[in-house]
Design an enzyme around this catalytic site. Structure first.
Site, PDB file in Angstrom:
ATOM      1  CG  ASP A 130      -4.974   9.504   6.523  1.00 23.78           C
ATOM      2  OD1 ASP A 130      -4.538   9.862   7.624  1.00 23.78           O
ATOM      3  OD2 ASP A 130      -5.646  10.246   5.783  1.00 23.78           O
ATOM      4  CD  GLU A 164      -2.877   1.279   0.322  1.00 19.48           C
ATOM      5  OE1 GLU A 164      -2.448   1.616  -0.801  1.00 19.48           O
ATOM      6  OE2 GLU A 164      -4.087   1.140   0.574  1.00 19.48           O
ATOM      7  CG  ASP A 165      -0.875   4.829  -1.527  1.00 16.37           C
ATOM      8  OD1 ASP A 165      -1.581   4.208  -0.698  1.00 16.37           O
ATOM      9  OD2 ASP A 165      -1.362   5.663  -2.319  1.00 16.37           O
ATOM     10  NE  ARG A 196      -2.808   8.476  -9.114  1.00 14.56           N
ATOM     11  CZ  ARG A 196      -3.353   8.105  -7.964  1.00 14.56           C
ATOM     12  NH1 ARG A 196      -2.584   7.712  -6.966  1.00 14.56           N
ATOM     13  NH2 ARG A 196      -4.662   8.138  -7.808  1.00 14.56           N
ATOM     14  CG  PHE A 236      -2.904  15.871   1.337  1.00 15.52           C
ATOM     15  CD1 PHE A 236      -3.841  14.873   1.499  1.00 15.52           C
ATOM     16  CD2 PHE A 236      -2.429  16.146   0.062  1.00 15.52           C
ATOM     17  CE1 PHE A 236      -4.305  14.137   0.410  1.00 15.52           C
ATOM     18  CE2 PHE A 236      -2.894  15.415  -1.035  1.00 15.52           C
ATOM     19  CZ  PHE A 236      -3.829  14.417  -0.854  1.00 15.52           C
TER      20      PHE A 236
HETATM   21  P1  IMP Z   1      -7.416   5.591   4.996  1.00 15.95           P
HETATM   22  O1  IMP Z   1      -8.563   4.675   4.717  1.00 15.95           O
HETATM   23  O2  IMP Z   1      -7.840   6.813   5.769  1.00 15.95           O
HETATM   24  O3  IMP Z   1      -6.244   4.905   5.659  1.00 15.95           O
HETATM   25  O4  IMP Z   1      -6.980   6.206   3.609  1.00 15.95           O
HETATM   26  C1  IMP Z   1      -6.049   5.651   2.816  1.00 15.95           C
HETATM   27  C2  IMP Z   1      -6.105   6.255   1.431  1.00 15.95           C
HETATM   28  O5  IMP Z   1      -6.314   7.684   1.468  1.00 15.95           O
HETATM   29  C3  IMP Z   1      -4.773   6.054   0.766  1.00 15.95           C
HETATM   30  O6  IMP Z   1      -4.730   4.833   0.089  1.00 15.95           O
HETATM   31  C4  IMP Z   1      -4.659   7.263  -0.129  1.00 15.95           C
HETATM   32  O7  IMP Z   1      -5.280   6.990  -1.360  1.00 15.95           O
HETATM   33  C5  IMP Z   1      -5.434   8.343   0.568  1.00 15.95           C
HETATM   34  N1  IMP Z   1      -4.562   9.263   1.335  1.00 15.95           N
HETATM   35  C6  IMP Z   1      -4.473   9.393   2.677  1.00 15.95           C
HETATM   36  N2  IMP Z   1      -3.597  10.338   3.033  1.00 15.95           N
HETATM   37  C7  IMP Z   1      -3.093  10.824   1.877  1.00 15.95           C
HETATM   38  C8  IMP Z   1      -2.112  11.864   1.576  1.00 15.95           C
HETATM   39  O8  IMP Z   1      -1.507  12.501   2.454  1.00 15.95           O
HETATM   40  N3  IMP Z   1      -1.855  12.074   0.255  1.00 15.95           N
HETATM   41  C9  IMP Z   1      -2.481  11.374  -0.741  1.00 15.95           C
HETATM   42  N4  IMP Z   1      -3.397  10.421  -0.507  1.00 15.95           N
HETATM   43  C10 IMP Z   1      -3.703  10.147   0.796  1.00 15.95           C
HETATM   44 MG    MG Z   2      -3.928   3.773  -1.616  1.00 16.76          MG
END
Ligand code: IMP
Ligand code: MG
Length: 178
Positions: A106, A102-103, A168, A155
């Site tokens: 959050d 995963e990237d 990206r 962010f």
């Molecule tokens: P989560 O479900 O809140 O953990 O969100 C995860 C997804 O939100 C990631 O896979 C990203 O696509 C997006 N995301 C969360 N934080 C960032 C950020 O700082 N930059 C870009 N995308 C983010």
């Molecule tokens: Mg992602």
């Protein structure tokens, strides 16, 4: 270049490509040691992980398989809220060692749902790897044994991650400026 503009926002250099690549190499070395003999299946979560996965997986030297999936969400009715589903997983993962690539984690909600969807398919074990983790935002309990950087709750964009579909392709990781 220390600042970049993506759409309406200005971003400042946060983690350089050199620093990312050296951490990614360290992570690959750890995975090569830990996962030897398990023939892991790397599950790359598109779109954000494509750059991280390309660098990480070229430093994986143990036998492994790689496949690409997508977590899609749509708005359900008001009682169900957001429903997530898994697209593109065509092969069986039964009895396999799966490593999610995963990237960023959050809140962790996406990862938690992904784990539930994978559990239904009876893998032997599932490990999470994430380039970035925002520990201050985590809302669920997750074990993320393979991670490159823990970052602040700001962010970020670049190295695969987008702001409103753009950015990206930036080589470095940038953080939004006030
Ligand atoms: P989560 O479900 O809140 O953990 O969100 C995860 C997804 O939100 C990631 O896979 C990203 O696509 C997006 N995301 C969360 N934080 C960032 C950020 O700082 N930059 C870009 N995308 C983010
Ligand atoms: Mg992602």
């Amino acid at each position: 270049m220390d600042t970049v503009k993506v759409k309406d926002k200005l971003f400042g250099l946060y983690i350089t490509e050199d620093k990312i690549l050296s951490r990614v190499k360290e992570l690959a070395t750890k995975m090569n040691n830990d996962l030897a003999g398990k023939n892991p299946l790397f599950l790359v979560i598109l779109n954000g992980s494509f750059v991280f996965a390309a660098d990480l997986l070229r430093d994986i030297t143990i036998p492994c398989e790689i496949t690409f999936v997508r977590v899609a969400s749509y708005e359900g009715d008001s009682s169900t809220g957001q429903i997530k589903h898994l697209l593109g997983l065509t092969q069986s993962i039964e009895g396999r060692t799966v490593v999610i690539v995963e990237d960023i984690v959050d809140s962790g909600f996406t990862m938690k749902e992904l784990l539930h969807m994978l559990e239904d398919k009876n893998p032997a074990e599932v490990y999470i790897s994430s380039l970035l983790v925002k520990p201050g935002n985590l809302k669920v309990d997750l074990d993320i044994p393979y991670r490159c950087f823990d970052i602040e709750n700001e962010f970020i964009v670049g190295y695969g991650l987008d702001y409103d579909h753009e950015g990206r392709n930036l080589r470095h990781i940038y953080q939004v400026m006030e």
